[in-house]
Scaffold this active site. Structure first.
Site, PDB file in Angstrom:
ATOM      1  N   PHE A   1       0.864  -1.184   0.000  1.00  0.00           N
ATOM      2  CA  PHE A   1       0.000   0.000   0.000  1.00  0.00           C
ATOM      3  C   PHE A   1       0.897   1.229   0.000  1.00  0.00           C
ATOM      4  O   PHE A   1       1.691   1.418   0.915  1.00  0.00           O
ATOM      5  CB  PHE A   1      -0.934   0.047   1.215  1.00  0.00           C
ATOM      6  CG  PHE A   1      -1.908   1.189   1.123  1.00  0.00           C
ATOM      7  CD1 PHE A   1      -3.095   1.054   0.411  1.00  0.00           C
ATOM      8  CD2 PHE A   1      -1.621   2.421   1.697  1.00  0.00           C
ATOM      9  CE1 PHE A   1      -3.978   2.130   0.294  1.00  0.00           C
ATOM     10  CE2 PHE A   1      -2.491   3.498   1.582  1.00  0.00           C
ATOM     11  CZ  PHE A   1      -3.676   3.341   0.884  1.00  0.00           C
TER      12      PHE A   1
ATOM     13  N   ASP B   1       9.367   2.503   1.738  1.00  0.00           N
ATOM     14  CA  ASP B   1       8.219   3.284   2.185  1.00  0.00           C
ATOM     15  C   ASP B   1       8.072   3.038   3.687  1.00  0.00           C
ATOM     16  O   ASP B   1       7.576   2.006   4.118  1.00  0.00           O
ATOM     17  CB  ASP B   1       6.972   2.818   1.407  1.00  0.00           C
ATOM     18  CG  ASP B   1       5.692   3.497   1.871  1.00  0.00           C
ATOM     19  OD1 ASP B   1       5.684   4.080   2.972  1.00  0.00           O
ATOM     20  OD2 ASP B   1       4.686   3.415   1.131  1.00  0.00           O
TER      21      ASP B   1
ATOM     22  N   LYS C   1       2.879  10.158   8.146  1.00  0.00           N
ATOM     23  CA  LYS C   1       2.184   9.741   9.378  1.00  0.00           C
ATOM     24  C   LYS C   1       2.775  10.373  10.635  1.00  0.00           C
ATOM     25  O   LYS C   1       2.561  11.548  10.877  1.00  0.00           O
ATOM     26  CB  LYS C   1       2.141   8.220   9.457  1.00  0.00           C
ATOM     27  CG  LYS C   1       1.169   7.624   8.412  1.00  0.00           C
ATOM     28  CD  LYS C   1       0.777   6.217   8.760  1.00  0.00           C
ATOM     29  CE  LYS C   1      -0.113   5.557   7.739  1.00  0.00           C
ATOM     30  NZ  LYS C   1      -1.523   5.853   7.913  1.00  0.00           N
TER      31      LYS C   1
HETATM   32  C1  LIG Z   1       2.948   2.356   3.851  1.00  0.00           C
HETATM   33  C2  LIG Z   1       2.085   3.515   3.451  1.00  0.00           C
HETATM   34  N1  LIG Z   1       2.452   4.288   2.420  1.00  0.00           N
HETATM   35  C3  LIG Z   1       1.713   5.327   2.038  1.00  0.00           C
HETATM   36  C4  LIG Z   1       0.538   5.643   2.670  1.00  0.00           C
HETATM   37  C5  LIG Z   1      -0.260   6.807   2.212  1.00  0.00           C
HETATM   38  O1  LIG Z   1      -0.146   7.840   3.133  1.00  0.00           O
HETATM   39  P1  LIG Z   1      -1.183   9.067   3.120  1.00  0.00           P
HETATM   40  O2  LIG Z   1      -2.499   8.518   3.534  1.00  0.00           O
HETATM   41  O3  LIG Z   1      -0.587  10.035   4.097  1.00  0.00           O
HETATM   42  O4  LIG Z   1      -1.198   9.590   1.735  1.00  0.00           O
HETATM   43  C6  LIG Z   1       0.101   4.862   3.744  1.00  0.00           C
HETATM   44  C7  LIG Z   1      -1.178   5.159   4.406  1.00  0.00           C
HETATM   45  O5  LIG Z   1      -1.753   4.364   5.101  1.00  0.00           O
HETATM   46  C8  LIG Z   1       0.899   3.770   4.147  1.00  0.00           C
HETATM   47  O6  LIG Z   1       0.539   2.986   5.160  1.00  0.00           O
END
Ligand SMILES: Cc1ncc(COP(=O)(O)O)c(C=O)c1O
Length: 382
Positions: A115, A203, A232
């Site tokens: 994700f 990520d 986050k």
């Molecule tokens: C691993 C990861 N990458 C990217 C995102 C996307 O982040 P945002 O919701 O701040 O765009 C999330 C959101 O849950 C995530 O868990």
């Protein structure tokens, strides 16, 4: 449900109900709700300077960039506002780098179960039809391979028709059920990227800021990525995202990419307070210890005949695998028991509580989870 207040590990609804928050703003509230040092830093910054555009630097931006680099690896920081934007920026860096150094290779290899966000490019990287099908067509240039299969990554990197320029992965896949990639696999990704001159983009949007037991999850595997994305918990509760770009990958020049609000001074001041407290109080160690306590307690439910299959994850990013598809019902019952928990999929509960959770609060959380599981069993007539 509407929440109106929060303090530490607790929130209060508009009906005055006090709940223990084991979701932690989905891994945002590393220091709990309204941590006084974060609130003070953000308030002071609001009185001093709220916004400048990114034509200029601001002090909190520079100081947080320095702290981020010190906590991870040498490089330059691009500021944005969210995890998806951070991954978008990392993908753009990889594409430009491919033009400069890999004869225009642009394919980013991602893993099943990933994700990476909900913009069009990050949906393409995520590769989950459930999230992306209503929004097709998606941008090209992504290729997904099964998780855990290094040979598949290598095949994708060396494909002569669409050579891979980068691998993008979460050290622990959060949204798809808290599935750690594991040290051996992460080391393998690093080696493959080195061997085939591809960038390793990690990520750490969900896994970062001390949550998994080290400041950044990749540190537990002893590897260093070429790019790391964060968001986050990075802004201490305010919207903030970042890409940390190592010297190897560094190719963006002024004008290549930008964001009006990226690196907002108030968000950076809050983030600087958050990272300073996490470092000063070694909260990554606390996350590891508290996570073990929580994990052990939950695994102990199995001996009581409760439907727990396993507990995945590390530190305070945990996924409770249920042996029955009762995650939603369990979350509903837990709410009545005074606990916020996060069902993901049919049979997984994600826990991402504040890293400042105390031993007593963990005991309280375990008691709430136990009684919720008992109630769900009873509701099922078991
Ligand atoms: C691993 C990861 N990458 C990217 C995102 C996307 O982040 P945002 O919701 O701040 O765009 C999330 C959101 O849950 C995530 O868990």
């Amino acid at each position: 449900m509407t929440l109106v207040e929060g303090s530490g590990c607790f929130v209060v609804t508009d009906e005055g109900v006090r709940l223990m928050d084991l979701v932690g703003g989905i891994a945002v509230n590393a220091l709990g709700h309204c941590h006084p040092e974060v609130v003070e830093a953000a308030s002071a910054q609001m009185r001093r300077l709220l916004h400048t555009s990114n034509l200029y630097y601001t002090t909190p931006q520079v100081e947080l960039a320095e702290a981020l680099v010190a906590s991870a690896f040498p490089g330059r920081v691009f500021w944005c506002n969210s995890g998806a934007e951070a991954n978008e920026a990392a993908i753009k860096v990889a594409r430009k780098w491919g033009r400069l150094h890999r004869r225009g290779a642009f394919t980013v290899v991602t893993l099943e179960g990933a994700f990476h966000g909900r913009t069009l490019a990050t949906l393409a990287a995520t590769g989950n039809a459930h999230y992306s099908d209503p929004f097709r067509p998606l941008p090209e240039g992504f290729r997904q391979v099964p998780r855990g299969d290094l040979a598949a990554v290598e095949r994708a990197l060396v494909d002569p028709d669409r050579p891979g320029v980068a691998v993008l992965a979460e050290p622990i896949q959060g949204e798809s059920g808290v599935n750690p990639l594991g040290t051996e696999y992460l080391v393998g990704l690093r080696e493959l990227c080195d061997r085939h001159r591809a960038l390793l983009i990690l990520d750490e949007v969900q896994t970062g800021m001390g949550r998994t037991g080290t400041m950044w999850a990749h540190q537990a595997a002893g590897i260093v990525p070429d790019l790391m994305t964060a968001a986050k918990g990075l802004g201490g509760g305010l919207p903030l995202g970042a890409v940390l770009v190592s010297k190897t990958a560094d190719c963006l020049e002024p004008g290549d990419h930008g964001s009006t609000f990226g690196g907002n001074p108030v968000a950076c001041a809050a983030g600087l307070a958050a990272i300073s407290v996490i470092t000063r109080d070694r909260l990554f160690n606390r996350a590891a210890i508290a996570g073990d306590q929580l994990k052990e307690g939950i695994l102990g439910f199995r001996a009581m005949g409760l439907p727990v299959a396993d507990v995945r994850g590390s530190g305070l990013l945990l996924g409770i695998g249920l042996s029955e598809p009762w995650a939603r019902e369990l979350a509903g019952v837990a709410l009545q028991e005074g606990l916020l928990i996060n069902p993901i999929g049919a049979a997984t509960i994600r826990l991402a509580p504040p890293l400042v959770i105390s031993d007593d609060e963990i005991e309280l959380a375990l008691e709430g989870l136990r009684s919720s599981l008992v109630r769900v069993m009873r509701d099922k007539g078991l």
